[in-house]
Design a protein around this motif. Sequence first.
Motif, PDB file in Angstrom:
ATOM      1  N   SER A 168       0.826  -1.214   0.000  1.00  0.00           N
ATOM      2  CA  SER A 168       0.000   0.000   0.000  1.00  0.00           C
ATOM      3  C   SER A 168       0.854   1.255   0.000  1.00  0.00           C
ATOM      4  CB  SER A 168      -0.953   0.011   1.195  1.00  0.00           C
ATOM      5  OG  SER A 168      -0.241  -0.065   2.393  1.00  0.00           O
ATOM      6  N   ASN A 169       2.156   1.102   0.293  1.00  0.00           N
ATOM      7  CA  ASN A 169       3.028   2.262   0.165  1.00  0.00           C
ATOM      8  C   ASN A 169       2.988   2.809  -1.262  1.00  0.00           C
ATOM      9  OD1 ASN A 169       4.667   2.539   2.789  1.00  0.00           O
ATOM     10  ND2 ASN A 169       5.689   3.771   1.250  1.00  0.00           N
TER      11      ASN A 169
ATOM     12  N   TYR B 260       2.666   8.792  10.195  1.00  0.00           N
ATOM     13  CA  TYR B 260       3.527   7.741   9.615  1.00  0.00           C
ATOM     14  C   TYR B 260       4.684   8.433   8.899  1.00  0.00           C
ATOM     15  CZ  TYR B 260       4.553   3.842   6.311  1.00  0.00           C
ATOM     16  OH  TYR B 260       5.132   2.855   5.557  1.00  0.00           O
TER      17      TYR B 260
ATOM     18  N   ASN C 148       0.276   4.153  13.074  1.00  0.00           N
ATOM     19  CA  ASN C 148       1.719   4.095  13.175  1.00  0.00           C
ATOM     20  C   ASN C 148       2.170   5.551  13.319  1.00  0.00           C
ATOM     21  OD1 ASN C 148       4.437   3.875  12.720  1.00  0.00           O
ATOM     22  ND2 ASN C 148       4.294   2.859  10.742  1.00  0.00           N
TER      23      ASN C 148
ATOM     24  N   ASP D 235      -5.747   5.316   5.393  1.00  0.00           N
ATOM     25  CA  ASP D 235      -4.756   4.243   5.378  1.00  0.00           C
ATOM     26  C   ASP D 235      -5.187   3.228   6.444  1.00  0.00           C
ATOM     27  OD1 ASP D 235      -2.547   2.610   5.718  1.00  0.00           O
ATOM     28  OD2 ASP D 235      -1.090   4.227   5.487  1.00  0.00           O
TER      29      ASP D 235
ATOM     30  N   TYR E 269      -3.526  -1.409   9.285  1.00  0.00           N
ATOM     31  CA  TYR E 269      -3.547  -2.291  10.468  1.00  0.00           C
ATOM     32  C   TYR E 269      -4.960  -2.718  10.871  1.00  0.00           C
ATOM     33  CZ  TYR E 269       1.274  -0.832  10.703  1.00  0.00           C
ATOM     34  OH  TYR E 269       2.591  -0.610  10.390  1.00  0.00           O
TER      35      TYR E 269
ATOM     36  N   THR F  39      -3.740  -3.330   2.678  1.00  0.00           N
ATOM     37  CA  THR F  39      -2.558  -4.140   2.343  1.00  0.00           C
ATOM     38  C   THR F  39      -2.679  -5.545   2.932  1.00  0.00           C
ATOM     39  OG1 THR F  39      -0.153  -4.283   2.587  1.00  0.00           O
ATOM     40  CG2 THR F  39      -1.321  -3.229   4.392  1.00  0.00           C
TER      41      THR F  39
ATOM     42  N   SER G 245       0.188  -6.953   3.607  1.00  0.00           N
ATOM     43  CA  SER G 245       1.515  -7.080   4.229  1.00  0.00           C
ATOM     44  C   SER G 245       1.420  -7.428   5.711  1.00  0.00           C
ATOM     45  CB  SER G 245       2.292  -5.763   4.108  1.00  0.00           C
ATOM     46  OG  SER G 245       2.765  -5.593   2.803  1.00  0.00           O
ATOM     47  N   LYS G 246       0.542  -6.758   6.422  1.00  0.00           N
ATOM     48  CA  LYS G 246       0.475  -6.966   7.870  1.00  0.00           C
ATOM     49  C   LYS G 246      -0.418  -8.165   8.195  1.00  0.00           C
ATOM     50  CE  LYS G 246       2.616  -3.037   7.971  1.00  0.00           C
ATOM     51  NZ  LYS G 246       4.045  -2.942   8.233  1.00  0.00           N
TER      52      LYS G 246
ATOM     53  N   ARG H  14       3.837  -8.754  -0.512  1.00  0.00           N
ATOM     54  CA  ARG H  14       3.708  -7.314  -0.814  1.00  0.00           C
ATOM     55  C   ARG H  14       2.607  -6.994  -1.824  1.00  0.00           C
ATOM     56  NH1 ARG H  14       7.624  -3.021  -0.049  1.00  0.00           N
ATOM     57  NH2 ARG H  14       6.331  -1.609   1.152  1.00  0.00           N
TER      58      ARG H  14
HETATM   59  C1  LIG Z   1       0.644   3.105   8.265  1.00  0.00           C
HETATM   60  C2  LIG Z   1       1.257   2.303   7.184  1.00  0.00           C
HETATM   61  N1  LIG Z   1       0.764   2.412   5.949  1.00  0.00           N
HETATM   62  C3  LIG Z   1       1.273   1.719   4.923  1.00  0.00           C
HETATM   63  C4  LIG Z   1       2.336   0.848   5.109  1.00  0.00           C
HETATM   64  C5  LIG Z   1       2.863   0.150   3.903  1.00  0.00           C
HETATM   65  O1  LIG Z   1       2.892  -1.209   3.937  1.00  0.00           O
HETATM   66  P1  LIG Z   1       3.003  -2.050   2.604  1.00  0.00           P
HETATM   67  O2  LIG Z   1       3.604  -1.163   1.552  1.00  0.00           O
HETATM   68  O3  LIG Z   1       3.882  -3.196   2.917  1.00  0.00           O
HETATM   69  O4  LIG Z   1       1.623  -2.436   2.236  1.00  0.00           O
HETATM   70  C6  LIG Z   1       2.895   0.702   6.380  1.00  0.00           C
HETATM   71  C7  LIG Z   1       4.049  -0.171   6.611  1.00  0.00           C
HETATM   72  O5  LIG Z   1       4.624  -0.282   7.648  1.00  0.00           O
HETATM   73  C8  LIG Z   1       2.338   1.457   7.454  1.00  0.00           C
HETATM   74  O6  LIG Z   1       2.822   1.381   8.700  1.00  0.00           O
END
Ligand SMILES: Cc1ncc(COP(=O)(O)O)c(C=O)c1O
Length: 431
Positions: free
Chosen positions: A120-121, A145, A201, A233, A236, A264, A266-267, A274
Amino acid sequence: MPSEHVKSEAGWSRRALAVADSPISGLMRRALEQPELISLAAGFVDQASLPVEATHSAALALLSDPEAARAALQYGSTAGHGELRDQVLALVLAQDAAAMSGVVPASRPDREQVVLTAGSNQILALLADALLDPGDCVLCDDPTYFVFAGLVQSVGARCVGIASDEHGMRSDALAAELARQAAAGTLERVKAIYVMSYFDNPRGVSLAAERRAALVALAQEYSRKQRLYIIEDAAYRELRFEGADVPSLRAHDASGETVIYAGTFSKSFAPGVRVGYGIFPQALARVVLALKGYRDFGSPHLNQCLVSRVLSLGLYAPHVALLRAVYARKAECMLRALDAEIAPLGVCRYQRPKGGLYVWLELPQRLDTSEQGELFAHALALGVLYVPGAYCFGAQSEDTRSHMRLSFGVQSEERIGAGIARLARVIRDRL
Ligand SMILES: Cc1ncc(COP(=O)(O)O)c(C=O)c1O
């Protein structure tokens, strides 16, 4: 013949010359160089629960079907794997419907509004490209963040911090800032409000359910000559280990034109895969796709096919349930250590997160937690690493140097306890 006197950076773009090394890269490097160091800094996920079996089953199912395997190994489309886009949409809509006790949100996006990315970055990066010109600004929680703040800076824009408490961004502070910008005639430079709506975050704070509708209403009220977007965003969201889910900001956006939802796997599954996703207002989806078309014309297709299989084989929900239990235990372990080691010092404050990966520790103002300060050096010498809070604050914040972000994600319970004990010693010595 090339001159020996030509500096290597001569000819680089202004953006390249202005960009500073990302603070997290430096912290990660330190952790890798010193394996005995207990890093409570990196936002890595729990190692032991990474979904090896689920990934194996999904990969086996995918690769055992030669036609599906060949399709997966081919380039995909810019927007991403069609079935996964539908699955992502169904997942988010189901979460919101469940959180709203069966009330279906007013706007129902379609597949064309979903874009899959490599994490999601990349959604955030595409939005920075699509929305921001030099001199523009984004309103963010203070603290926010730091990767997003860096991204905004890298395109010549800036984050303006909005006061945020234990219930997330304060609507009164947001309203005041928007009114101020409007009165100053600078509203057109305010392009978006960035909110991590669940377990943010760096603090682990969620935006209170009661504040969500007000925030969307404010963005709509101040969409005058141009739209003021909300970037929600929700990285989490699924890592909740206490309480019930609440409807997203997106669910409060009846017309579907204000909120961009970034999610995402990812978490909630595996960062190594990814796969991230964005749900965009229709017009914005088109421009984001055009930009992505020039960047990479599609994120890794195999990974998207894999995640799609994980979902269709019913392997995702049980894994998320497992993670919730894992992080509940790890968070409890960190909090127990904080209660035992840091609380008795009588000078620090922290909240008990209900999800996510982080605890935000506030030290007395006279203690400087920044990377240049003595406390950080002392912590390193004792073998413990944290993220200095200063990275997460806007320039205009008053007290930016006496906080730290601690993550309970990647370390074992034993090392979390040992890390907090070392940190307590550092703080005690500096008091
Ligand atoms: C608040 C937040 N948004 C987005 C991301 C992006 O994660 P990713 O690109 O792995 O989906 C992170 C990663 O730590 C995050 O903490």
